[in-house]
Structures are given as structure tokens and as C-alpha cells.
Design a protein around this motif. Sequence first.
Motif, PDB file in Angstrom:
ATOM      1  N   LEU A 123     -14.316  -7.483  25.699  1.00 37.01           N
ATOM      2  CA  LEU A 123     -14.922  -8.172  24.386  1.00 37.01           C
ATOM      3  C   LEU A 123     -14.361  -8.087  23.059  1.00 37.01           C
ATOM      4  O   LEU A 123     -13.255  -7.389  22.988  1.00 37.01           O
ATOM      5  CB  LEU A 123     -15.979  -7.280  24.297  1.00 37.01           C
ATOM      6  N   ASP A 124     -14.546  -9.186  22.224  1.00 37.38           N
ATOM      7  CA  ASP A 124     -13.963  -9.255  21.015  1.00 37.38           C
ATOM      8  C   ASP A 124     -14.850  -9.338  19.974  1.00 37.38           C
ATOM      9  O   ASP A 124     -15.897  -9.696  20.023  1.00 37.38           O
ATOM     10  CB  ASP A 124     -13.058 -10.449  20.842  1.00 37.38           C
ATOM     11  N   ALA A 125     -14.593  -8.558  18.376  1.00 38.84           N
ATOM     12  CA  ALA A 125     -15.311  -8.566  17.583  1.00 38.84           C
ATOM     13  C   ALA A 125     -14.798  -9.642  16.499  1.00 38.84           C
ATOM     14  O   ALA A 125     -13.640  -9.595  16.140  1.00 38.84           O
ATOM     15  CB  ALA A 125     -15.573  -7.165  16.886  1.00 38.84           C
ATOM     16  N   VAL A 154     -20.840  -9.185  12.220  1.00 39.81           N
ATOM     17  CA  VAL A 154     -20.095  -9.243  13.217  1.00 39.81           C
ATOM     18  C   VAL A 154     -20.560  -9.795  14.685  1.00 39.81           C
ATOM     19  O   VAL A 154     -21.615  -9.271  15.039  1.00 39.81           O
ATOM     20  CB  VAL A 154     -19.548  -7.670  13.584  1.00 39.81           C
ATOM     21  N   THR A 155     -19.651 -10.917  15.075  1.00 43.76           N
ATOM     22  CA  THR A 155     -20.155 -11.555  16.323  1.00 43.76           C
ATOM     23  C   THR A 155     -19.164 -11.045  17.443  1.00 43.76           C
ATOM     24  O   THR A 155     -18.194 -11.004  17.364  1.00 43.76           O
ATOM     25  CB  THR A 155     -19.981 -12.970  16.099  1.00 43.76           C
ATOM     26  N   VAL A 156     -19.944 -10.528  18.534  1.00 43.51           N
ATOM     27  CA  VAL A 156     -19.099 -10.175  19.654  1.00 43.51           C
ATOM     28  C   VAL A 156     -19.324 -11.278  20.657  1.00 43.51           C
ATOM     29  O   VAL A 156     -20.177 -11.874  21.095  1.00 43.51           O
ATOM     30  CB  VAL A 156     -19.971  -8.739  20.219  1.00 43.51           C
ATOM     31  N   VAL A 157     -18.166 -11.542  21.206  1.00 42.73           N
ATOM     32  CA  VAL A 157     -18.071 -12.795  22.316  1.00 42.73           C
ATOM     33  C   VAL A 157     -17.245 -12.128  23.323  1.00 42.73           C
ATOM     34  O   VAL A 157     -16.344 -11.283  23.310  1.00 42.73           O
ATOM     35  CB  VAL A 157     -17.286 -13.801  21.683  1.00 42.73           C
ATOM     36  N   ASP A 158     -17.278 -12.772  24.459  1.00 46.09           N
ATOM     37  CA  ASP A 158     -16.351 -12.624  25.657  1.00 46.09           C
ATOM     38  C   ASP A 158     -15.155 -13.631  25.763  1.00 46.09           C
ATOM     39  O   ASP A 158     -14.955 -14.180  24.411  1.00 46.09           O
ATOM     40  CB  ASP A 158     -17.057 -12.942  26.935  1.00 46.09           C
ATOM     41  N   PRO A 159     -14.162 -13.418  26.480  1.00 46.83           N
ATOM     42  CA  PRO A 159     -12.932 -14.282  26.433  1.00 46.83           C
ATOM     43  C   PRO A 159     -13.157 -15.775  26.215  1.00 46.83           C
ATOM     44  O   PRO A 159     -12.277 -16.516  25.716  1.00 46.83           O
ATOM     45  CB  PRO A 159     -12.262 -13.872  27.805  1.00 46.83           C
ATOM     46  N   GLU A 160     -14.202 -16.205  26.772  1.00 45.57           N
ATOM     47  CA  GLU A 160     -14.520 -17.599  26.838  1.00 45.57           C
ATOM     48  C   GLU A 160     -15.309 -17.939  25.372  1.00 45.57           C
ATOM     49  O   GLU A 160     -15.451 -19.260  25.123  1.00 45.57           O
ATOM     50  CB  GLU A 160     -15.470 -18.270  27.563  1.00 45.57           C
ATOM     51  N   GLY A 161     -15.381 -17.130  24.486  1.00 42.66           N
ATOM     52  CA  GLY A 161     -16.227 -17.359  23.348  1.00 42.66           C
ATOM     53  C   GLY A 161     -17.583 -17.373  23.260  1.00 42.66           C
ATOM     54  O   GLY A 161     -18.304 -17.768  22.217  1.00 42.66           O
ATOM     55  N   LYS A 162     -18.277 -16.875  24.347  1.00 46.65           N
ATOM     56  CA  LYS A 162     -19.661 -17.027  24.568  1.00 46.65           C
ATOM     57  C   LYS A 162     -20.199 -15.678  23.931  1.00 46.65           C
ATOM     58  O   LYS A 162     -19.665 -14.368  23.972  1.00 46.65           O
ATOM     59  CB  LYS A 162     -20.115 -17.024  25.983  1.00 46.65           C
ATOM     60  N   PRO A 163     -21.376 -15.647  23.208  1.00 49.58           N
ATOM     61  CA  PRO A 163     -21.955 -14.570  22.461  1.00 49.58           C
ATOM     62  C   PRO A 163     -22.472 -13.693  23.590  1.00 49.58           C
ATOM     63  O   PRO A 163     -22.767 -14.006  24.553  1.00 49.58           O
ATOM     64  CB  PRO A 163     -22.930 -15.119  21.581  1.00 49.58           C
ATOM     65  N   VAL A 164     -22.246 -12.331  23.079  1.00 46.04           N
ATOM     66  CA  VAL A 164     -22.778 -11.056  24.078  1.00 46.04           C
ATOM     67  C   VAL A 164     -24.016 -10.344  23.164  1.00 46.04           C
ATOM     68  O   VAL A 164     -23.661  -9.890  22.049  1.00 46.04           O
ATOM     69  CB  VAL A 164     -21.626 -10.180  24.205  1.00 46.04           C
ATOM     70  N   SER A 165     -25.034 -10.380  23.783  1.00 38.10           N
ATOM     71  CA  SER A 165     -26.248  -9.498  23.321  1.00 38.10           C
ATOM     72  C   SER A 165     -26.160  -8.246  23.755  1.00 38.10           C
ATOM     73  O   SER A 165     -25.765  -7.876  24.903  1.00 38.10           O
ATOM     74  CB  SER A 165     -27.606 -10.330  23.469  1.00 38.10           C
ATOM     75  N   GLU A 221     -24.500 -11.698  17.353  1.00 32.89           N
ATOM     76  CA  GLU A 221     -24.422 -11.271  16.152  1.00 32.89           C
ATOM     77  C   GLU A 221     -25.183 -10.132  15.668  1.00 32.89           C
ATOM     78  O   GLU A 221     -26.349  -9.911  15.834  1.00 32.89           O
ATOM     79  CB  GLU A 221     -24.704 -12.264  14.931  1.00 32.89           C
ATOM     80  N   ALA A 222     -24.404  -9.342  14.796  1.00 34.18           N
ATOM     81  CA  ALA A 222     -24.907  -7.849  14.420  1.00 34.18           C
ATOM     82  C   ALA A 222     -24.744  -7.893  12.867  1.00 34.18           C
ATOM     83  O   ALA A 222     -23.561  -8.287  12.374  1.00 34.18           O
ATOM     84  CB  ALA A 222     -24.609  -6.597  14.861  1.00 34.18           C
ATOM     85  N   THR A 223     -25.631  -7.704  11.896  1.00 37.52           N
ATOM     86  CA  THR A 223     -25.294  -7.219  10.536  1.00 37.52           C
ATOM     87  C   THR A 223     -25.343  -5.983  10.177  1.00 37.52           C
ATOM     88  O   THR A 223     -26.339  -5.290  10.463  1.00 37.52           O
ATOM     89  CB  THR A 223     -26.485  -8.281   9.632  1.00 37.52           C
ATOM     90  N   LEU A 224     -24.434  -5.524   9.450  1.00 35.78           N
ATOM     91  CA  LEU A 224     -24.011  -4.128   9.151  1.00 35.78           C
ATOM     92  C   LEU A 224     -23.808  -4.169   7.691  1.00 35.78           C
ATOM     93  O   LEU A 224     -23.316  -5.021   6.875  1.00 35.78           O
ATOM     94  CB  LEU A 224     -23.081  -3.450   9.836  1.00 35.78           C
ATOM     95  N   SER A 225     -24.717  -3.146   6.952  1.00 31.75           N
ATOM     96  CA  SER A 225     -24.242  -2.655   5.677  1.00 31.75           C
ATOM     97  C   SER A 225     -23.429  -1.789   5.491  1.00 31.75           C
ATOM     98  O   SER A 225     -23.567  -0.548   5.785  1.00 31.75           O
ATOM     99  CB  SER A 225     -25.528  -2.384   4.819  1.00 31.75           C
ATOM    100  N   VAL A 226     -22.278  -2.016   4.733  1.00 28.81           N
ATOM    101  CA  VAL A 226     -21.204  -1.016   4.344  1.00 28.81           C
ATOM    102  C   VAL A 226     -20.934  -0.715   2.942  1.00 28.81           C
ATOM    103  O   VAL A 226     -20.998  -1.794   2.282  1.00 28.81           O
ATOM    104  CB  VAL A 226     -19.814  -1.395   5.118  1.00 28.81           C
ATOM    105  N   ASP A 227     -20.618   0.247   2.543  1.00 29.90           N
ATOM    106  CA  ASP A 227     -20.263   0.458   0.987  1.00 29.90           C
ATOM    107  C   ASP A 227     -18.827   1.328   1.158  1.00 29.90           C
ATOM    108  O   ASP A 227     -18.848   2.589   1.019  1.00 29.90           O
ATOM    109  CB  ASP A 227     -21.371   1.268   0.652  1.00 29.90           C
ATOM    110  N   PRO A 228     -17.632   0.800   1.352  1.00 30.44           N
ATOM    111  CA  PRO A 228     -16.466   1.323   1.426  1.00 30.44           C
ATOM    112  C   PRO A 228     -15.874   1.632   0.253  1.00 30.44           C
ATOM    113  O   PRO A 228     -16.174   1.152  -0.984  1.00 30.44           O
ATOM    114  CB  PRO A 228     -15.350   0.111   2.141  1.00 30.44           C
ATOM    115  N   THR A 229     -15.041   2.765   0.144  1.00 30.25           N
ATOM    116  CA  THR A 229     -14.317   3.066  -1.271  1.00 30.25           C
ATOM    117  C   THR A 229     -13.032   3.267  -0.972  1.00 30.25           C
ATOM    118  O   THR A 229     -12.515   3.523  -0.080  1.00 30.25           O
ATOM    119  CB  THR A 229     -15.038   4.387  -1.829  1.00 30.25           C
ATOM    120  N   LEU A 230     -12.268   2.954  -1.911  1.00 32.04           N
ATOM    121  CA  LEU A 230     -10.593   3.231  -2.032  1.00 32.04           C
ATOM    122  C   LEU A 230     -10.276   4.314  -2.870  1.00 32.04           C
ATOM    123  O   LEU A 230     -11.015   4.581  -3.864  1.00 32.04           O
ATOM    124  CB  LEU A 230      -9.836   1.935  -2.464  1.00 32.04           C
ATOM    125  N   GLY A 231      -9.109   4.976  -2.412  1.00 28.96           N
ATOM    126  CA  GLY A 231      -8.528   5.939  -3.438  1.00 28.96           C
ATOM    127  C   GLY A 231      -8.234   5.726  -4.568  1.00 28.96           C
ATOM    128  O   GLY A 231      -8.237   4.486  -5.043  1.00 28.96           O
TER     129      GLY A 231
END
Length: 137
Positions: free
Chosen positions: A37-39, A55-66, A92-102
Motif C-alpha cells: 500500500l502507499d499513502a 491521506v489517501t491510501v492506494v494500491d499499486p494500481e492507484g485504486k483507493p483502499v477502504s 481517504e482519511a482526514t487527520l488533525s495534527v498539531d506539530p511543533t519544531l524545536g
Amino acid sequence: MEGLPIRLVVALVVGVASLGVMMNMLSGLGGLTVTELDAKPAPDVIGPEETNVDVTVVDPEGKPVSGATVVVTGGTATLDGAATATTGESGEATLSVDPTLGSNQQEGTLDVRIKPPAGSDYADERENTAILVLADG
């Protein structure tokens, strides 16, 4: 010399039967392979503030994976815990991220991993596209 032709015929029949069984076994091995799989995160470059990432998850042919679980964790950028979501029918999955840098860090990354759907022939063994976190100006 008298029984030689019968022995050759028996050896030929046994050999052909054995070859047929072996070929059947080899063709069945295709079912034991796994599909990588690829993200594909969007956006794949964000700032150090709370952001929604699709983030969309696809197989090697580009088809979405649920039904796959997407996990985003801190790489060289810090993330408070892990963000997870499950893909829908569109892959597709939607994630909420709150990253910080040093304090002296201008860029960092968030790692994306995929947990394949249960009971599937999918795997996530190769590294996926990381999300790049860039400091403001």
C-alpha cells in the motif's frame, strides 16, 4: 530388455503426473503474495500549527483502499501522541495534527504508516511519503 518399453511408459506417466501437480502448486503460490500500500498525504508540506491532513491510501494500481488505518507520528518534528483515522470508501482519511519544531529547527517531518484492513492481502512494508513541517518565514 523385454520389459524396457513398459518401464519407460510408466516413468513417463509418473513424470507427467508429477509435473502437473507441481505446476498446480506453483500457480497457487500467487495467492500467498501481498500487495504493498502507499499513502498520499495532502498537503504534504505544512506549518507548525494545527492542520487537517487528508491521506489517501492506494494500491499499486492507484485504486483507493477502504478500511485501512492511517497513523501519523512525529518524525523529526514533534507531535503530541499519534493521530489515527480509518479510510472510507474513497480511500481517504482526514487527520488533525498539531506539530511543533524545536527552538532552532527550521524544518521537520511527520511519519505516515498504514495498518492494512483486517483479513486483506495488503501490507505496508516500504516507507511512505512523509509530511514536511516548515517553520514560518
